[in-house]
Write a protein that holds these residues in place. Structure first.
Motif, PDB file in Angstrom:
ATOM      1  N   UNK A  88     -32.085  10.490  16.781  1.00 22.37           N
ATOM      2  CA  UNK A  88     -32.117  11.664  17.647  1.00 22.37           C
ATOM      3  C   UNK A  88     -31.183  12.744  17.122  1.00 22.37           C
ATOM      4  N   UNK A  89     -31.619  13.987  17.279  1.00 20.12           N
ATOM      5  CA  UNK A  89     -30.813  15.160  16.981  1.00 20.12           C
ATOM      6  C   UNK A  89     -30.643  15.911  18.295  1.00 20.12           C
ATOM      7  N   UNK A  90     -29.431  15.904  18.862  1.00 17.52           N
ATOM      8  CA  UNK A  90     -29.174  16.507  20.166  1.00 17.52           C
ATOM      9  C   UNK A  90     -28.372  17.788  20.004  1.00 17.52           C
ATOM     10  N   UNK A  91     -28.851  18.864  20.641  1.00 12.87           N
ATOM     11  CA  UNK A  91     -28.107  20.117  20.623  1.00 12.87           C
ATOM     12  C   UNK A  91     -26.994  20.066  21.661  1.00 12.87           C
ATOM     13  N   UNK A  92     -25.912  20.804  21.395  1.00 14.35           N
ATOM     14  CA  UNK A  92     -24.775  20.829  22.310  1.00 14.35           C
ATOM     15  C   UNK A  92     -23.983  22.103  22.097  1.00 14.35           C
ATOM     16  N   UNK A  93     -23.465  22.646  23.195  1.00 14.01           N
ATOM     17  CA  UNK A  93     -22.606  23.830  23.107  1.00 14.01           C
ATOM     18  C   UNK A  93     -21.146  23.470  22.865  1.00 14.01           C
ATOM     19  N   UNK A  94     -20.833  22.173  22.851  1.00 15.70           N
ATOM     20  CA  UNK A  94     -19.471  21.717  22.584  1.00 15.70           C
ATOM     21  C   UNK A  94     -19.306  21.555  21.075  1.00 15.70           C
ATOM     22  N   UNK A  95     -18.759  22.584  20.438  1.00 13.45           N
ATOM     23  CA  UNK A  95     -18.669  22.577  18.977  1.00 13.45           C
ATOM     24  C   UNK A  95     -17.572  21.638  18.472  1.00 13.45           C
TER      25      UNK A  95
END
Length: 360
Positions: A88-95
């Motif tokens: 899985x490739x999950x996007x996140x705003x927590x850099x």
């Protein structure tokens, strides 16, 4: 015994583990690092029982398997693999957690809880398996918050099992945690501040299914864990929150625990006396064994406490070496308490042991 608030701590049942291999599963097709986190359905007097367990080839490839026993839990034989890691490739705003705005890894299921829902009108979904499914990177970096509590169902423990379906999600920097989830758990009673859920434990009763879970929350900037409980009266179609049932410090009876430690890894079960109990472990973050409590009010899920609010502890179980121990599971017909013990400096760190105790 020693004091916990104004309650009392029973002397621990010490489990000898040094030099022991632990419980094995006949025919298990490869768990190089061992097996862990068992959940047993084995009613007293039944001709057989089923055990769900985590198979650990390595930390980022954990999956759930099922084994059956016809020997009161003395031995188990592998019959099914319920889930496997999913790339899985999950996007996140927590850099900070996901540099570049995404994390790449495998969705793995662990800390599962198995029940047989005998009153479900649909025979195809009477066996239910709840688990924490979350992202683990190939370098074994674990993202517990990038996960959900999922369910899988089957007509028989041998399967075939449905694919994991998201039941409880929480708002997070990643849309993955709420997208497609049946319930936004932050809307349930006592769970608005939870930032992650883990260690689900299900209890079947003819009229309901209850689920206890670890709720990770922030005390200031420090992550802590308490135990919350939810309920369904319609076999999982809808859920209500019962709120918090255990808080940090409630498992301080366990030897070696840092005072005020988080509490996690609940296990809901019926004792041979027909009474509801719950076991749990302290987490600082080492697990120190299992403490057992009577559920004082099955309607609210609250454990028995003294007049001062301290928990009444029925029993404590720990490894005699003081090493990582927990969670526990209990079955009346399948050998009593079964505890996970971590041999963290060995090549096979994940093992299961019977405590030799068959009553709460």
């Amino acid at each position: 015994s020693t004091a916990l608030g104004s309650g009392q701590c029973p002397a621990p049942t010490l489990l000898p583990v040094a030099g022991q291999a632990g419980l094995g599963v006949v025919g298990d097709p490869g768990s190089a690092a061992g097996i862990f986190d068992a959940s047993v359905v084995y009613p007293s007097g039944a001709p057989g029982g089923a055990m769900a367990y985590s198979s650990v080839p390595d930390q980022h490839s954990i999956r759930t398997r099922i084994a059956l026993s016809a020997t009161a839990g003395a031995s188990y034989t592998y019959v099914a693999e319920v889930n496997t890691p999913e790339l899985a490739l999950l996007t996140s705003s927590d850099l900070a957690e996901c540099p570049g705005g995404f994390c790449l890894g495998y969705l793995i299921s662990e800390v599962s809880s198995l029940i047989f829902d005998a009153t479900d009108p649909n025979p195809a979904t009477r066996w239910k398996l709840y688990a924490h499914r979350y992202l683990a990177e190939a370098n074994n970096r674990l993202h517990y918050r990038l996960g959900t509590i999922v369910v899988q169902t089957a007509a028989a423990p041998q399967g075939p099992w449905t694919a994991p379906r998201k039941v409880f999600g929480l708002p997070s920097p990643s849309p993955y945690t709420t997208s497609g989830a049946q319930v936004d758990a932050s809307r349930l009673a006592g769970m608005a501040d939870c930032i992650a859920l883990s260690e689900p434990s299900a209890l079947w009763r003819p009229e309901r299914i209850d689920l206890a879970m670890g709720c990770v929350y922030l005390a200031g900037t420090t992550p802590k864990i308490r135990i919350v409980r939810v309920r369904t009266l319609d076999h999982g179609r809808t859920w209500v929150g019962l709120g918090t049932v255990m808080v940090p410090g409630d498992a301080d009876c366990l030897p070696g625990t840092t005072p005020g430690a988080s509490v996690n890894a609940a296990d809901l079960f019926l004792g041979p006396d027909g009474v509801e109990y719950m076991s749990a472990t302290s987490s600082d973050p080492l697990y120190h064994g299992c403490a057992v409590y009577k559920v004082a009010n099955p309607l609210t899920g609250q454990i028995e406490r003294t007049a001062s609010g301290a928990p009444r502890v029925v029993r404590t179980i720990a490894a005699d070496t003081g090493q990582f121990a927990g969670a526990c599971t209990f079955s009346t017909g399948g050998g009593g308490y079964l505890m996970s013990v971590g041999f963290l400096d060995s090549s096979r760190p994940f093992r299961l042991f019977y405590a030799g105790v068959t009553a709460p």
